[in-house]
Design an enzyme around this catalytic site. Sequence first.
Site, mmCIF file in Angstrom:
data_model
loop_
_atom_site.group_PDB
_atom_site.id
_atom_site.type_symbol
_atom_site.label_atom_id
_atom_site.label_comp_id
_atom_site.label_asym_id
_atom_site.label_seq_id
_atom_site.Cartn_x
_atom_site.Cartn_y
_atom_site.Cartn_z
ATOM 1 N N HIS A 205 0.800 -1.237 0.000
ATOM 2 C CA HIS A 205 0.000 0.000 0.000
ATOM 3 C C HIS A 205 0.828 1.279 0.000
ATOM 4 C CE1 HIS A 205 0.941 0.101 4.274
ATOM 5 N NE2 HIS A 205 0.499 1.328 4.316
HETATM 6 C C1 UD1 Z 1 -2.147 5.773 5.831
HETATM 7 C C2 UD1 Z 1 -0.826 6.203 6.468
HETATM 8 C C3 UD1 Z 1 0.187 5.071 6.373
HETATM 9 C C4 UD1 Z 1 -0.389 3.790 6.945
HETATM 10 C C5 UD1 Z 1 -1.694 3.471 6.252
HETATM 11 C C6 UD1 Z 1 -2.318 2.210 6.789
HETATM 12 C C7 UD1 Z 1 -0.308 8.607 6.250
HETATM 13 C C8 UD1 Z 1 0.537 9.598 5.559
HETATM 14 N N1 UD1 Z 1 -0.247 7.347 5.771
HETATM 15 O O1 UD1 Z 1 -1.915 5.534 4.449
HETATM 16 O O2 UD1 Z 1 1.350 5.418 7.090
HETATM 17 O O3 UD1 Z 1 0.540 2.736 6.754
HETATM 18 O O4 UD1 Z 1 -2.590 4.577 6.457
HETATM 19 O O5 UD1 Z 1 -3.498 1.900 6.147
HETATM 20 O O6 UD1 Z 1 -0.987 8.939 7.198
HETATM 21 N N2 UD1 Z 1 -9.311 5.211 1.828
HETATM 22 C C9 UD1 Z 1 -10.497 4.544 1.820
HETATM 23 N N3 UD1 Z 1 -11.081 4.239 3.024
HETATM 24 C C10 UD1 Z 1 -10.536 4.569 4.219
HETATM 25 C C11 UD1 Z 1 -9.296 5.254 4.214
HETATM 26 C C12 UD1 Z 1 -8.704 5.559 3.018
HETATM 27 O O7 UD1 Z 1 -11.026 4.224 0.771
HETATM 28 O O8 UD1 Z 1 -11.114 4.248 5.264
HETATM 29 C C13 UD1 Z 1 -8.653 5.515 0.544
HETATM 30 C C14 UD1 Z 1 -8.944 6.916 0.085
HETATM 31 O O9 UD1 Z 1 -9.034 6.901 -1.291
HETATM 32 C C15 UD1 Z 1 -7.693 7.664 0.470
HETATM 33 C C16 UD1 Z 1 -6.631 6.612 0.293
HETATM 34 O O10 UD1 Z 1 -7.254 5.381 0.673
HETATM 35 O O11 UD1 Z 1 -7.500 8.818 -0.295
HETATM 36 C C17 UD1 Z 1 -5.422 6.844 1.129
HETATM 37 O O12 UD1 Z 1 -5.783 7.007 2.508
HETATM 38 P P1 UD1 Z 1 -4.800 7.845 3.479
HETATM 39 O O13 UD1 Z 1 -5.322 7.804 4.871
HETATM 40 O O14 UD1 Z 1 -4.535 9.188 2.878
HETATM 41 O O15 UD1 Z 1 -3.452 7.084 3.375
HETATM 42 P P2 UD1 Z 1 -3.117 5.524 3.422
HETATM 43 O O16 UD1 Z 1 -2.556 5.132 2.107
HETATM 44 O O17 UD1 Z 1 -4.274 4.732 3.958
#
Ligand code: UD1
Length: 376
Positions: A205
């Site tokens: 991821h």
């Molecule tokens: C975040 C953390 C990362 C951690 C990971 C675990 C930061 C910078 N990164 O990354 O360190 O390892 O979480 O999962 O904080 N999304 C969904 N549903 C959700 C959450 C996210 O669909 O419940 C999708 C959205 O499109 C979002 C994307 O995932 O834009 C990324 O989510 P985000 O929280 O920005 O970063 P992660 O890649 O999850």
Amino acid sequence: MPRIVIVAGARPNFMKVKPVMDALEARGADVVLVHTGQHYDAAMNDVFFADLGLRPPDRHLGTGSGTHAEQTARVMTAFEPLVEELSPDAVVVVGDVTSTLACALVAAKAGVVVAHVEAGLRSRDWSMPEEVNRLVTDRLSDLLFAPSPDGVDNLRAEGYHDDQIHLAGNVMIDTLFANLDRALASDVLHRHGLTPGGYALATLHRPANVDDPAVLAGLLRAFGEVARELPVVLPVHPRTAVRLESAGVPEGLRLVPPAGYLDFIALQASARLVLTDSGGIQEETTALGVPCLTTRDSTERPITLTEGTNLLVGRDPARIVAAAREVLANPPAKRSPALWDGHAGDRVADVLLAHLASPVRPRPTDVRDTAVGSPA
Ligand code: UD1
């Protein structure tokens, strides 16, 4: 007793806050659990609360996804009035996600004691958003709880005072040990048609691995090669799901929905091999004694290389496949880093409460005056 706000925002935070909350509440502290809402899907969120026996958040900020700046700003804007309303004696932040940094920044500016659990980890890869979050959060924190001696060494080298730095051990491993028996009772292997020791588990991821189609294609190719030796199961993170739609998945690689906490621990514990770019999984596999190949060029958790079962294998498909074959033939022995013993949360709570009870408290501003390399 002091009022302590503890912040959780994203999936890897939930298992870290639980042992700290429990230890603080067992000592009589008034703990307020704040969820920023960075992660919100049931599969990334609700299932962890249920699996961990974590009570629903006392306050939910509902901030959601966005760019780094949007997310940081939204969490800060929502957290600031809450800090004003609650007037906590301390704010505890865990890990390295965007919510961690945003809340530490608000608390520091409000003059509240900030404690960072999982302090001092450094990948030295400034392109990782988490590395920025780690460095800045540490700089804003009064108390720095390192999970391993390398974290202590990094903090000392950056000029932090010894009385700010505490080697607490690994709170995520507290949660692992507390839930291992329940996890092993899960029927997740049966549901996915897997047998203990008969499959590899993969996760993917990191933006550096999934956002560039060429890198993602190479990693999928490597996993496909490993899948010629044994089935490879890949629970798909939402960030990765979008990218996989256009990437093409090799035969033998089994995509499954994101797993809950207990199911994922069960999947790790019975895997013959784990391939990952996660931080926490490097630690959990070490604690479980399961071989782990980390598909990154650096790790902020070098203790898992020197005192665990982890190998850093980069992102070159040929190197990953060769390493997988080698590890399948010669699995590393189980080793356990010191203080990954199930009691890290207790150590954090003891130090934090003693700090709050003490009339003399070092402030992070002291660091700048004595930082290595600063003018005399
Ligand atoms: C975040 C953390 C990362 C951690 C990971 C675990 C930061 C910078 N990164 O990354 O360190 O390892 O979480 O999962 O904080 N999304 C969904 N549903 C959700 C959450 C996210 O669909 O419940 C999708 C959205 O499109 C979002 C994307 O995932 O834009 C990324 O989510 P985000 O929280 O920005 O970063 P992660 O890649 O999850």
